[in-house]
Design a protein around this motif. Structure first.
Motif, PDB file in Angstrom:
ATOM      1  N   ALA A   1    -108.940  35.970  -5.900  1.00 22.33           N
ATOM      2  CA  ALA A   1    -108.982  34.871  -5.210  1.00 22.33           C
ATOM      3  C   ALA A   1    -110.426  34.242  -4.957  1.00 22.33           C
ATOM      4  CB  ALA A   1    -108.695  35.158  -3.871  1.00 22.33           C
ATOM      5  N   VAL A   2    -110.751  33.297  -5.103  1.00 13.67           N
ATOM      6  CA  VAL A   2    -112.171  32.821  -4.738  1.00 13.67           C
ATOM      7  C   VAL A   2    -111.906  31.619  -3.992  1.00 13.67           C
ATOM      8  CG1 VAL A   2    -114.294  31.965  -6.079  1.00 13.67           C
ATOM      9  CG2 VAL A   2    -112.755  33.455  -7.216  1.00 13.67           C
ATOM     10  N   PRO A   3    -112.271  31.715  -2.481  1.00 13.77           N
ATOM     11  CA  PRO A   3    -112.258  30.483  -1.889  1.00 13.77           C
ATOM     12  C   PRO A   3    -113.374  29.509  -2.141  1.00 13.77           C
ATOM     13  CG  PRO A   3    -112.289  32.456  -0.574  1.00 13.77           C
ATOM     14  CD  PRO A   3    -112.539  32.837  -1.979  1.00 13.77           C
ATOM     15  N   THR A   4    -112.728  28.176  -2.150  1.00 17.67           N
ATOM     16  CA  THR A   4    -113.567  27.373  -2.847  1.00 17.67           C
ATOM     17  C   THR A   4    -113.276  25.988  -2.250  1.00 17.67           C
ATOM     18  OG1 THR A   4    -113.328  28.088  -5.102  1.00 17.67           O
ATOM     19  CG2 THR A   4    -113.903  26.066  -5.182  1.00 17.67           C
ATOM     20  N   ASP A   5    -114.287  24.904  -1.883  1.00 19.79           N
ATOM     21  CA  ASP A   5    -113.901  23.621  -1.560  1.00 19.79           C
ATOM     22  C   ASP A   5    -114.342  22.632  -2.780  1.00 19.79           C
ATOM     23  OD1 ASP A   5    -114.167  20.956  -0.716  1.00 19.79           O
ATOM     24  OD2 ASP A   5    -115.441  21.549   0.973  1.00 19.79           O
ATOM     25  N   VAL A   6    -113.435  22.178  -3.429  1.00 22.70           N
ATOM     26  CA  VAL A   6    -113.365  21.447  -4.570  1.00 22.70           C
ATOM     27  C   VAL A   6    -114.263  20.087  -4.478  1.00 22.70           C
ATOM     28  CG1 VAL A   6    -111.464  22.289  -5.560  1.00 22.70           C
ATOM     29  CG2 VAL A   6    -111.372  20.032  -4.504  1.00 22.70           C
ATOM     30  N   THR A   7    -114.351  19.775  -2.977  1.00 21.66           N
ATOM     31  CA  THR A   7    -115.290  18.550  -3.011  1.00 21.66           C
ATOM     32  C   THR A   7    -116.670  18.589  -2.958  1.00 21.66           C
ATOM     33  OG1 THR A   7    -115.327  18.628  -0.566  1.00 21.66           O
ATOM     34  CG2 THR A   7    -113.300  17.760  -1.565  1.00 21.66           C
ATOM     35  N   ASP A   8    -117.087  20.181  -3.189  1.00 21.03           N
ATOM     36  CA  ASP A   8    -118.456  20.568  -2.834  1.00 21.03           C
ATOM     37  C   ASP A   8    -118.975  21.059  -4.190  1.00 21.03           C
ATOM     38  OD1 ASP A   8    -120.841  21.792  -2.194  1.00 21.03           O
ATOM     39  OD2 ASP A   8    -120.146  23.041  -0.636  1.00 21.03           O
ATOM     40  N   PRO A   9    -120.039  20.371  -4.893  1.00 23.03           N
ATOM     41  CA  PRO A   9    -120.475  20.721  -5.868  1.00 23.03           C
ATOM     42  C   PRO A   9    -120.887  22.189  -6.320  1.00 23.03           C
ATOM     43  CG  PRO A   9    -121.150  18.532  -5.679  1.00 23.03           C
ATOM     44  CD  PRO A   9    -120.572  19.051  -4.390  1.00 23.03           C
ATOM     45  N   GLY A  10    -121.734  22.695  -5.039  1.00 22.45           N
ATOM     46  CA  GLY A  10    -122.087  23.884  -5.090  1.00 22.45           C
ATOM     47  C   GLY A  10    -120.946  24.926  -5.234  1.00 22.45           C
ATOM     48  N   SER A  11    -120.156  24.557  -4.035  1.00 25.07           N
ATOM     49  CA  SER A  11    -118.781  25.442  -4.303  1.00 25.07           C
ATOM     50  C   SER A  11    -118.034  25.571  -5.391  1.00 25.07           C
ATOM     51  CB  SER A  11    -117.690  24.888  -3.355  1.00 25.07           C
ATOM     52  OG  SER A  11    -116.819  25.959  -2.819  1.00 25.07           O
ATOM     53  N   VAL A  12    -117.908  24.609  -6.310  1.00 21.19           N
ATOM     54  CA  VAL A  12    -117.247  24.502  -7.561  1.00 21.19           C
ATOM     55  C   VAL A  12    -118.222  25.050  -8.511  1.00 21.19           C
ATOM     56  CG1 VAL A  12    -116.461  23.030  -9.653  1.00 21.19           C
ATOM     57  CG2 VAL A  12    -115.910  22.294  -7.087  1.00 21.19           C
ATOM     58  N   GLN A  13    -119.449  25.274  -8.432  1.00 17.19           N
ATOM     59  CA  GLN A  13    -120.122  25.800  -9.584  1.00 17.19           C
ATOM     60  C   GLN A  13    -120.243  27.200  -9.166  1.00 17.19           C
ATOM     61  OE1 GLN A  13    -122.186  24.606 -12.233  1.00 17.19           O
ATOM     62  NE2 GLN A  13    -122.313  26.689 -12.395  1.00 17.19           N
ATOM     63  N   ALA A  14    -120.186  27.843  -7.842  1.00 16.82           N
ATOM     64  CA  ALA A  14    -120.176  29.065  -7.628  1.00 16.82           C
ATOM     65  C   ALA A  14    -118.652  29.725  -7.991  1.00 16.82           C
ATOM     66  CB  ALA A  14    -120.168  29.214  -6.020  1.00 16.82           C
ATOM     67  N   LEU A  15    -117.659  28.981  -8.093  1.00 15.06           N
ATOM     68  CA  LEU A  15    -116.259  29.343  -8.665  1.00 15.06           C
ATOM     69  C   LEU A  15    -116.521  29.678  -9.918  1.00 15.06           C
ATOM     70  CD1 LEU A  15    -113.273  29.707  -8.627  1.00 15.06           C
ATOM     71  CD2 LEU A  15    -113.235  27.157  -8.907  1.00 15.06           C
ATOM     72  N   PHE A  16    -117.109  28.608 -10.762  1.00 13.56           N
ATOM     73  CA  PHE A  16    -117.159  28.750 -12.280  1.00 13.56           C
ATOM     74  C   PHE A  16    -118.209  29.620 -12.663  1.00 13.56           C
ATOM     75  CE2 PHE A  16    -114.514  25.024 -11.963  1.00 13.56           C
ATOM     76  CZ  PHE A  16    -113.607  25.223 -13.192  1.00 13.56           C
ATOM     77  N   ASP A  17    -119.171  30.048 -11.830  1.00 11.93           N
ATOM     78  CA  ASP A  17    -120.179  31.130 -12.090  1.00 11.93           C
ATOM     79  C   ASP A  17    -119.316  32.398 -12.064  1.00 11.93           C
ATOM     80  OD1 ASP A  17    -122.317  29.303 -12.457  1.00 11.93           O
ATOM     81  OD2 ASP A  17    -123.124  29.728 -10.488  1.00 11.93           O
ATOM     82  N   THR A  18    -118.337  32.609 -11.005  1.00 11.43           N
ATOM     83  CA  THR A  18    -117.639  33.937 -10.786  1.00 11.43           C
ATOM     84  C   THR A  18    -116.752  34.066 -11.943  1.00 11.43           C
ATOM     85  OG1 THR A  18    -117.912  33.652  -8.401  1.00 11.43           O
ATOM     86  CG2 THR A  18    -115.909  34.942  -9.484  1.00 11.43           C
ATOM     87  N   ILE A  19    -116.135  32.910 -12.381  1.00  9.72           N
ATOM     88  CA  ILE A  19    -115.279  33.041 -13.776  1.00  9.72           C
ATOM     89  C   ILE A  19    -116.050  33.432 -14.734  1.00  9.72           C
ATOM     90  CG2 ILE A  19    -113.805  31.530 -15.203  1.00  9.72           C
ATOM     91  CD1 ILE A  19    -113.109  29.984 -12.660  1.00  9.72           C
TER      92      ILE A  19
END
Length: 254
Positions: free
Chosen positions: A60-78
Motif C-alpha cells: 500500500a502506497v498512499p498517493t495523490d495522482v494529481t501531485d507530481p511529487g507524490s507520483v514520483q515518490a510512488l514510483f521511487d518506492t516501486i
C-alpha cells in the motif's frame, strides 16, 4: 488457472475501492505482486493486509495522482522495492456534479481534469520511464476510459472531455511505446456495480430529460477483462475494449 509469474509487478491506482479494488483482487489472485495506490491510506492497507493473509503480496502506497511529487515518490518506492514494473492499471478518477456547465463551479472542472487527465499522464509518464529503462525492457499500461470516452451523458462536460483526452493519450502511448516494448490499452466501462455507482440503480438523468434506473453488471467482469489483457504477451495487445451492462442505454443514447 494461474498463468502469471508471481514475480511480475503491477500498480493499480484508485485501488482502495470500486473498480480499482476489484482489479487489484483479480491480479493478486492471478499471482501478481500488486502495488496499491490511492489517496486514502486505510482501505489500501486493509486490502494489503487481507492479501497477506492469503499468501499474496501487496504494498500500500498512499498517493495523490494529481501531485507530481507524490507520483514520483510512488514510483521511487516501486523502483526501490521491486526494481521494475510490468503493469500499470491507470484507474484513479473523479466526476463532477451533473449541472448545466454555466452553473458548474470552475474548481470542479479543474478537479476532474487534474485527476482524470493530468493524473493519468503523470502515472503513465513515470511508468513509461521505468519500463523503458528496466531489463528486460517493456511493460503494459491499461488506462480506464469510460463509455463517456465515446458518448456523453447529460451535463457531464468535464468528465466527458477528460475521458476523450484519455483516448488520445492511450493512442499516443501505444505509438510511442513501440520502440521500447511498451504497450497501451484502454478499457471503456459502462455501469459496473460498485459502492459509487449503486445510485444508478435508483435513477439516472437520461438524454430525453427523464430519470430512469439503469441495468448494472458485476464489477468482477471488469476485473476479469483487465486480467485477461494483463496476461497477454507484450507482442499482443487489446488496444480498446468496451465492457458494459448489456441493456444499458449506450448504443441508443440521444
Amino acid at each position: 488457472m494461474n498463468t502469471t509469474s508471481p514475480k511480475k509487478i503491477a500498480l493499480v491506482t484508485g485501488a482502495g475501492s470500486g473498480i480499482g479494488r476489484a482489479v487489484a483482487l483479480g491480479l493478486l489472485s492471478d499471482g501478481w505482486t500488486v502495488v496499491l495506490a490511492g489517496r486514502r491510506a486505510e482501505p489500501l492497507q486493509t486490502l494489503a493486509t487481507e492479501a497477506g493473509r492469503r499468501g499474496q503480496t501487496a504494498l500500500a502506497v498512499p498517493t495523490d495522482v494529481t501531485d507530481p511529487g507524490s507520483v514520483q515518490a510512488l514510483f521511487d518506492t516501486i523502483g526501490h522495492s521491486f526494481g521494475r514494473l510490468d503493469l500499470l492499471f491507470n484507474n484513479a478518477g473523479v466526476n463532477a456534479p451533473a449541472l448545466p456547465m454555466d452553473e458548474l463551479p470552475l474548481e470542479k472542472w479543474f478537479d476532474v481534469l487534474n485527476t482524470n487527465v493530468t493524473g493519468v499522464f503523470l502515472c503513465a509518464r513515470a511508468a513509461f520511464g521505468l519500463m523503458r529503462r528496466q531489463s528486460p525492457q517493456g511493460g503494459r499500461i491499461i488506462n480506464n476510459g469510460s463509455i463517456s470516452a465515446h458518448t456523453p451523458r447529460p451535463f457531464t462536460a468535464p468528465y466527458t472531455a477528460s475521458k476523450h483526452a484519455v483516448t488520445g493519450l492511450t493512442k499516443a502511448l501505444a505509438l510511442d511505446g513501440r520502440a521500447f516494448n511498451i504497450v497501451a490499452s484502454q478499457i471503456d466501462i459502462g455501469n459496473a456495480l460498485t459502492e459509487l455507482s449503486e445510485r444508478m440503480t435508483r435513477g439516472v438523468l437520461q438524454a430525453n430529460g427523464t430519470v430512469a434506473p439503469e441495468p448494472m453488471m458485476d464489477v468482477n467482469h471488469v476485473a476479469n477483462a483487465v486480467c485477461h489483457i494483463a496476461a497477454l504477451p507484450l507482442e499482443t495487445n487489446v488496444l480498446n475494449l468496451t465492457i458494459m451492462a448489456s441493456a444499458m442505454p449506450y448504443v441508443g443514447r440521444g
